[in-house]
Design an enzyme around this catalytic site. Sequence first.
Site, PDB file in Angstrom:
ATOM      1  N   LYS A  61     -15.500 -16.153  81.436  1.00  0.00           N
ATOM      2  CA  LYS A  61     -15.970 -14.899  80.871  1.00  0.00           C
ATOM      3  C   LYS A  61     -15.168 -14.477  79.633  1.00  0.00           C
ATOM      4  O   LYS A  61     -15.740 -14.177  78.586  1.00  0.00           O
ATOM      5  CB  LYS A  61     -15.857 -13.806  81.938  1.00  0.00           C
ATOM      6  CG  LYS A  61     -16.311 -12.460  81.463  1.00  0.00           C
ATOM      7  CD  LYS A  61     -15.879 -11.380  82.419  1.00  0.00           C
ATOM      8  CE  LYS A  61     -14.371 -11.152  82.304  1.00  0.00           C
ATOM      9  NZ  LYS A  61     -13.949  -9.919  82.992  1.00  0.00           N
ATOM     10  N   THR A  62     -13.870 -14.478  79.786  1.00  0.00           N
ATOM     11  CA  THR A  62     -13.034 -14.015  78.683  1.00  0.00           C
ATOM     12  C   THR A  62     -13.217 -14.908  77.462  1.00  0.00           C
ATOM     13  O   THR A  62     -13.237 -14.450  76.335  1.00  0.00           O
ATOM     14  CB  THR A  62     -11.556 -13.997  79.098  1.00  0.00           C
ATOM     15  OG1 THR A  62     -11.469 -13.356  80.364  1.00  0.00           O
ATOM     16  CG2 THR A  62     -10.731 -13.233  78.107  1.00  0.00           C
ATOM     17  N   ASP A 249     -16.787  -5.109  78.364  1.00  0.00           N
ATOM     18  CA  ASP A 249     -16.255  -6.004  79.390  1.00  0.00           C
ATOM     19  C   ASP A 249     -16.353  -5.322  80.756  1.00  0.00           C
ATOM     20  O   ASP A 249     -16.337  -4.091  80.828  1.00  0.00           O
ATOM     21  CB  ASP A 249     -14.787  -6.288  79.048  1.00  0.00           C
ATOM     22  CG  ASP A 249     -14.210  -7.393  79.909  1.00  0.00           C
ATOM     23  OD1 ASP A 249     -14.994  -8.147  80.512  1.00  0.00           O
ATOM     24  OD2 ASP A 249     -12.969  -7.503  79.962  1.00  0.00           O
ATOM     25  N   GLU A 250     -16.440  -6.094  81.809  1.00  0.00           N
ATOM     26  CA  GLU A 250     -16.446  -5.545  83.179  1.00  0.00           C
ATOM     27  C   GLU A 250     -17.502  -4.443  83.346  1.00  0.00           C
ATOM     28  O   GLU A 250     -17.220  -3.365  83.871  1.00  0.00           O
ATOM     29  CB  GLU A 250     -15.068  -4.969  83.547  1.00  0.00           C
ATOM     30  CG  GLU A 250     -13.918  -5.948  83.407  1.00  0.00           C
ATOM     31  CD  GLU A 250     -13.754  -6.877  84.590  1.00  0.00           C
ATOM     32  OE1 GLU A 250     -14.717  -7.029  85.381  1.00  0.00           O
ATOM     33  OE2 GLU A 250     -12.670  -7.469  84.710  1.00  0.00           O
ATOM     34  N   GLN A 280     -18.553  -8.483  91.708  1.00  0.00           N
ATOM     35  CA  GLN A 280     -17.138  -8.123  91.687  1.00  0.00           C
ATOM     36  C   GLN A 280     -16.931  -6.634  91.441  1.00  0.00           C
ATOM     37  O   GLN A 280     -15.865  -6.212  90.991  1.00  0.00           O
ATOM     38  CB  GLN A 280     -16.403  -8.935  90.622  1.00  0.00           C
ATOM     39  CG  GLN A 280     -16.311 -10.411  90.993  1.00  0.00           C
ATOM     40  CD  GLN A 280     -15.423 -11.174  90.037  1.00  0.00           C
ATOM     41  OE1 GLN A 280     -14.201 -10.968  90.007  1.00  0.00           O
ATOM     42  NE2 GLN A 280     -16.014 -12.050  89.245  1.00  0.00           N
ATOM     43  N   ARG A 626     -10.301 -15.969  94.129  1.00  0.00           N
ATOM     44  CA  ARG A 626      -9.046 -16.036  93.370  1.00  0.00           C
ATOM     45  C   ARG A 626      -8.408 -17.400  93.508  1.00  0.00           C
ATOM     46  O   ARG A 626      -7.524 -17.766  92.755  1.00  0.00           O
ATOM     47  CB  ARG A 626      -8.024 -14.981  93.837  1.00  0.00           C
ATOM     48  CG  ARG A 626      -8.416 -13.539  93.693  1.00  0.00           C
ATOM     49  CD  ARG A 626      -8.897 -13.180  92.329  1.00  0.00           C
ATOM     50  NE  ARG A 626     -10.334 -13.271  92.252  1.00  0.00           N
ATOM     51  CZ  ARG A 626     -11.019 -13.324  91.111  1.00  0.00           C
ATOM     52  NH1 ARG A 626     -10.385 -13.322  89.964  1.00  0.00           N
ATOM     53  NH2 ARG A 626     -12.335 -13.406  91.110  1.00  0.00           N
TER      54      ARG A 626
END
Length: 776
Positions: A61-62, A249-250, A280, A626
Amino acid sequence: MTTDPFDLGAIPEETTARSTSAAAISAMRAPYLEGLNAEQREAVEALDGPVLVLAGAGTGKTRVLTTRLAHLLATRRAYPSQILAVTFTNKAAREMKERIGRLIGGVVEGMQWLGTFHAIGAKMLRRHAELAGLRSDFTILDADDQVRLMKQIIQAANIDEKRWPARQLATYIDGWKNRGLTPGKVPAGEAQSFANGKGAELYQAYQLRLKVLNAVDFGDLLLETLRIFQEHPEVLVEYQDRFKYMLVDEYQDTNVAQYLWLRLLAQKNRNICCVGDDDQSIYGWRGAEVDNILRFEKDFPGAKVVRLERNYRSTPHILGAASGLIAANEARLGKTLWTEENEGEKVRISSYWDGEEEARNIAEEVESLQRKGHMLHEMAILVRASFQMREFEDRFINLGIPYRVVGGPRFYERAEIRDANAYLRLVAQPDDNLAFERIVNKPKRGLGEVALQTIHQLANARGVSLMRAAREIITTEELKPAPRRALAGFVEMVERWRALVPGMPHTELAEIILDESGYTEMWQNDKSAEAPGKLENLKELVRSMEQFDDLQGYLEHISLVMEIESQDTGDKVNLMTLHSAKGLEFDTVFLPGWEEGLFPHQRSLDQSGVAGLEEERRLAYVGITRARKLSYISFAANRRIHALWQSAIPSRFIDEIPKEHVEVAESAMGASSFQNYAPSRFSQDFASGSDYSSPGWKRAQTMTRTTSKVRPPNLEVSAELVATSDPAAASYRRGERVFHQKFGYGEVTAIDGNKLTVDFDKAGRKKVIDSFLERV
DNA sequence: ACTGCCCAGGTTTTT
DNA sequence: CCTGGGCAGT
């Protein structure tokens, strides 16, 4: 290029059309596009129109986000200053800046609108402060100041703070602000729920106080900006034109206020790209609305939706376990993560007798892995609630395993740091009443309730700050000699420091302040166990100030950034809550405490029902994803919560993980009877496609429709409040009879502006301030 | 104005 | 159990 890039009136289509071919050309030889997979590339290159990138955990994503920004800049679609890029955390903003810098060099400097929602909101609000009834040097209150202020409001309203704690009011008000509700907009039913219907009233009173103090809280940074957009179309248009492209973002974490804010800004150019993962979304309790992401396509018709499903992080077993679990959620857009990794290990599930045994075994496993060559910092223990950490800490200390607690009490929230900051704030901004109150008597200077009350009284009567009132009061005899001398000393100190600001490095000044105020000494004399740590923190604070140019810069930074760079880089096991693990990854992840009641947490279920359960499940999903290679889930049959022992059954989440990805390590666990949960009413609503009937949407609709009619901010009201006493009206004449609360009756003998000399019948001749007097 | 005692409450917490 | 905050006593 003939178009002036900074001419905000430039027609967007023109610019767009002209640069398309350039984009195509540079894209072909753009090195930064190499190595992206097809979907990532699609997400990067779909520059125009609304785009939703559904980025599963570990799908890059980043990288997509930063590459997209680089692409926008490299193809000259927009100047750095014309891009709005919002994140939630400072960490994310920092990371984005760094990575863009690495991709395309120094251009980042020009990206003035890359930052957190709050930082950008603050920036906008400072530019248009007067439209919100503020001065541009307003202070930003943190949670602590906020609660203290509300406590005062509650007291002023004569409400029993025992029954109606300020903390709770703060939660309500935050919630309202998250949903874009100004005091007048609070639904009657909800306003009812605090202090027998005084909720909205207190909210209103709180907002008035903030205006008088020239202060805002975090929620206001967005809400006030939003209100300016709604009430001053010319301001909105300025920003709509400025931001040719927007990046969020997010997105799954946005609340209603943020959503409305974004939608207003994006309305014109419609070049908005939101990146997020509905699976998430774990901050619903903080106002995040999963709905925002779920209905993106409805909000922006014709939106392009790109799914990033190829995972570069975890093994197939870990992904399978996580995917199987999250599939039990109804309210989701749906993604299927896949990977080309080798199969790897199954998720290991263990049961234990109690929490202690669990901690012991996990600690042993940590050691065993370490012996096999695993690094400690590549392992993490993720707990649902922070009280679970203790058992692990005990264990680690016992065995001598180095560990690090991530998250935990924030540096700037510690009392000693807040005290020190209050000193600095007061020096930089003498009218900061909350700072004044916090430290007038810290260390103890003999200025207690009475003294403070007197200062307050004058400040209120005059409509001036506490500092100004104090400065005036010490020239009179309103206070007894001892507190008067103490207050005079305090005022003098602050003024002396203030005079030093221009000519002295701010770190040096900070040291002088902490030293001369007696604050450091106070902790040196403190015999308690925490005292040395507090002194250490104060040193750390001064050290951390070095990275700022001056006191102003430092103060602006800390009001928006509650964290401090930790340079704790040793090889240590990570211990944190599931919430603070979002966005991180480790080779090995331990997930203890998967018991009904703890995870999913009972309160979450009680408070939010199925929505709560689904959020807990997403939390579980975040936890599992994670892990890169190994994932251990465990539960204990008995756990000591507070004082008493409670027995628990395994979490339903355990049953929801597909068996083929699981390996049961310890015995007695197949017994779980939690298999089927009937589909909920909520889920059915959703399944029937009635997205528009969701509460969030309705709320959003009423918001946009009605807020434009809202009356302007409470400017007049606050002005009234400031000017409650008119000094001119109170002018006394010599010889006049007067009454003073403390000194009784007397006769005016001399007048010096506001200060009068009065011969009191009992107390003798005193110098007092007119506002403390009454005519007889 | 400070110190000690009692009582309530204890999920998560980007800014 | 353990912490933090409010209140009563010197």
